[in-house]
Design a protein around this motif. Structure first.
Motif, PDB file in Angstrom:
ATOM      1  N   ILE A 149       0.864  -1.181   0.000  1.00  0.00           N
ATOM      2  CA  ILE A 149       0.000   0.000   0.000  1.00  0.00           C
ATOM      3  C   ILE A 149       0.899   1.228   0.000  1.00  0.00           C
ATOM      4  CG2 ILE A 149      -1.874   1.234   1.151  1.00  0.00           C
ATOM      5  CD1 ILE A 149      -2.441  -1.336   2.741  1.00  0.00           C
ATOM      6  N   THR A 150       0.654   2.151  -0.936  1.00  0.00           N
ATOM      7  CA  THR A 150       1.385   3.409  -0.976  1.00  0.00           C
ATOM      8  C   THR A 150       0.388   4.551  -0.981  1.00  0.00           C
ATOM      9  OG1 THR A 150       3.201   2.420  -2.227  1.00  0.00           O
ATOM     10  CG2 THR A 150       3.050   4.818  -2.243  1.00  0.00           C
ATOM     11  N   LEU A 151       0.603   5.520  -0.084  1.00  0.00           N
ATOM     12  CA  LEU A 151      -0.269   6.683   0.026  1.00  0.00           C
ATOM     13  C   LEU A 151       0.514   7.911  -0.418  1.00  0.00           C
ATOM     14  CD1 LEU A 151      -3.143   7.470   1.082  1.00  0.00           C
ATOM     15  CD2 LEU A 151      -2.015   8.143   3.210  1.00  0.00           C
ATOM     16  N   THR A 152      -0.003   8.624  -1.417  1.00  0.00           N
ATOM     17  CA  THR A 152       0.667   9.792  -1.977  1.00  0.00           C
ATOM     18  C   THR A 152      -0.212  11.018  -1.807  1.00  0.00           C
ATOM     19  OG1 THR A 152       1.768   8.416  -3.638  1.00  0.00           O
ATOM     20  CG2 THR A 152       1.741  10.793  -4.027  1.00  0.00           C
ATOM     21  N   ALA A 153       0.342  12.066  -1.192  1.00  0.00           N
ATOM     22  CA  ALA A 153      -0.359  13.325  -0.997  1.00  0.00           C
ATOM     23  C   ALA A 153       0.184  14.369  -1.955  1.00  0.00           C
ATOM     24  CB  ALA A 153      -0.202  13.803   0.449  1.00  0.00           C
ATOM     25  N   GLU A 154      -0.731  15.092  -2.607  1.00  0.00           N
ATOM     26  CA  GLU A 154      -0.359  16.174  -3.510  1.00  0.00           C
ATOM     27  C   GLU A 154      -1.097  17.441  -3.093  1.00  0.00           C
ATOM     28  OE1 GLU A 154      -0.226  14.967  -7.836  1.00  0.00           O
ATOM     29  OE2 GLU A 154      -1.285  13.233  -6.990  1.00  0.00           O
ATOM     30  N   GLY A 155      -0.462  18.593  -3.313  1.00  0.00           N
ATOM     31  CA  GLY A 155      -1.042  19.875  -2.963  1.00  0.00           C
ATOM     32  C   GLY A 155       0.005  20.748  -2.321  1.00  0.00           C
ATOM     33  N   ASP A 234       9.542   4.976   3.485  1.00  0.00           N
ATOM     34  CA  ASP A 234       9.494   6.438   3.682  1.00  0.00           C
ATOM     35  C   ASP A 234       8.643   6.827   4.891  1.00  0.00           C
ATOM     36  OD1 ASP A 234      11.079   7.097   1.352  1.00  0.00           O
ATOM     37  OD2 ASP A 234       9.357   6.436   0.175  1.00  0.00           O
ATOM     38  N   ALA A 235       8.637   5.995   5.909  1.00  0.00           N
ATOM     39  CA  ALA A 235       7.909   6.297   7.141  1.00  0.00           C
ATOM     40  C   ALA A 235       8.867   6.908   8.167  1.00  0.00           C
ATOM     41  CB  ALA A 235       7.272   5.038   7.707  1.00  0.00           C
ATOM     42  N   SER A 236       8.327   7.652   9.104  1.00  0.00           N
ATOM     43  CA  SER A 236       9.143   8.178  10.202  1.00  0.00           C
ATOM     44  C   SER A 236       8.881   7.453  11.507  1.00  0.00           C
ATOM     45  CB  SER A 236       8.866   9.677  10.399  1.00  0.00           C
ATOM     46  OG  SER A 236       7.492   9.905  10.673  1.00  0.00           O
ATOM     47  N   PHE A 284       4.313   7.692   1.466  1.00  0.00           N
ATOM     48  CA  PHE A 284       4.864   6.651   2.341  1.00  0.00           C
ATOM     49  C   PHE A 284       4.017   5.410   2.165  1.00  0.00           C
ATOM     50  CE2 PHE A 284       1.495   8.350   4.941  1.00  0.00           C
ATOM     51  CZ  PHE A 284       1.108   7.346   5.812  1.00  0.00           C
ATOM     52  N   GLY A 285       4.539   4.277   2.597  1.00  0.00           N
ATOM     53  CA  GLY A 285       3.791   3.053   2.364  1.00  0.00           C
ATOM     54  C   GLY A 285       4.291   1.884   3.178  1.00  0.00           C
ATOM     55  N   VAL A 286       3.671   0.729   2.939  1.00  0.00           N
ATOM     56  CA  VAL A 286       3.980  -0.484   3.677  1.00  0.00           C
ATOM     57  C   VAL A 286       3.850  -1.679   2.743  1.00  0.00           C
ATOM     58  CG1 VAL A 286       1.589  -0.840   4.462  1.00  0.00           C
ATOM     59  CG2 VAL A 286       3.490  -1.761   5.805  1.00  0.00           C
TER      60      VAL A 286
END
Length: 293
Positions: A149-155, A234-236, A284-286
């Motif tokens: 699963i990858t979550l991408t935010a734009e804006g 890409d997680a913190s 970021f994703g898993v």
């Protein structure tokens, strides 16, 4: 529904989109069901929430509460809720609005090894009342013997979020988790900082944000005889949670004994938020997979 869990694959088929993809309904919620030679999976269009995934020949990997309401605008307990654009009760609704919003299934593709889905949530008048930013949020799923699963935010905004994975286990108090790192913030102890020594276990209520996780956590479940690898991208942070016996009885959408059946190990961006500009999306994703001794 009174059962502790839900079988999404027994729901009546309303529409077939491809050989492996059908549309169904769970109470009020439209559900996309994947039945592929390599894996079965299901997700709700509300929240783009994965509610089931199991590689062929394996037991279900995710836990889903049968006590959830499955109503529009209500959070569903279990699976992998997408917490965004904030994590926790810092604003209303708790854990953000993405998990209770209607997403659009924009693309799907089938290969020999997996089904690939792309779902999108875009800002509108309703979201701007809750959070005054324009955005596009994209969730991409690869559903085969491995689940990604990858979550991408734009804006142009700053946000926090998590992929809030509920893992089905044989007995929560027998589970151990390695790879979380040494430092955590303990929300059970009012945000006190702690140092992890050895593996994490779940003897009772656990609610921790691990701020220096390794690239992969291993959820070892001796009762079911398997290990779930949770590989962060890409997680913190990694969040570990189980409500324990007392809190479980106080939660309307968790059966009284439900806490014994799951542990949460979440991939998150909390201490290092997602900062995007109009030309620079952030993601970021898993990736989840199973191992057997």
């Amino acid at each position: 529904m009174t059962e502790n869990t839900v079988d999404a694959f027994s729901l009546p088929v309303l529409e077939r989109r491809s050989p492996s993809l059908t549309l169904r309904r769970l109470a009020d919620l439209p559900v996309v069901v994947v039945e592929h030679p390599e894996a079965r999976a299901a997700l709700t269009l509300q929240g783009a929430q994965l509610i089931a995934w199991q590689p062929a020949g394996e037991r279900p990997v995710l836990w889903l509460s049968g006590a959830s309401a499955f109503r529009e605008g209500k959070a569903v307990r279990g699976g992998v809720p997408i917490c965004w654009p904030w994590f926790g009760p810092v604003s209303s609704p708790s854990h953000g609005f993405a998990r209770i919003s209607a997403w659009t299934l924009d693309a799907h593709e089938e290969t020999a090894g997996a089904v690939h889905l792309t779902l999108t949530l875009r800002s509108d008048a309703r979201t701007r009342e809750l959070w005054p930013h324009d955005f596009t949020l994209t969730a991409r799923f690869t559903l085969g013997r491995k689940c990604e699963i990858t979550l991408t935010a734009e804006g142009d905004h700053t946000s926090t979020g998590a992929l809030h994975s509920y893992f089905r286990v044989g007995a929560a108090d027998q589970v151990s988790v390695s790879g979380l790192g040494d430092h955590y913030i303990d929300k059970v102890r009012d945000g006190a900082e702690g140092v992890q020594r050895g593996d994490l276990t779940f003897p009772g209520h656990v609610d921790r944000i691990y701020t220096r996780p390794q690239d992969a956590a291993l959820v070892r479940d001796p009762t079911l005889g398997r290990t779930i690898e949770v590989r962060h991208h890409d997680a913190s942070d990694a969040v570990a949670w189980n409500p324990g016996a007392k809190l479980s009885t106080e939660m309307a959408d968790v059966p009284d004994d439900g806490y014994t059946e799951f542990v949460c190990v979440e991939t998150a961006r909390i201490t290092r938020p997602l900062t995007t500009t109009e030309n620079t999306p952030t993601a970021f994703g898993v990736a989840l997979s199973l191992e057997h001794p």
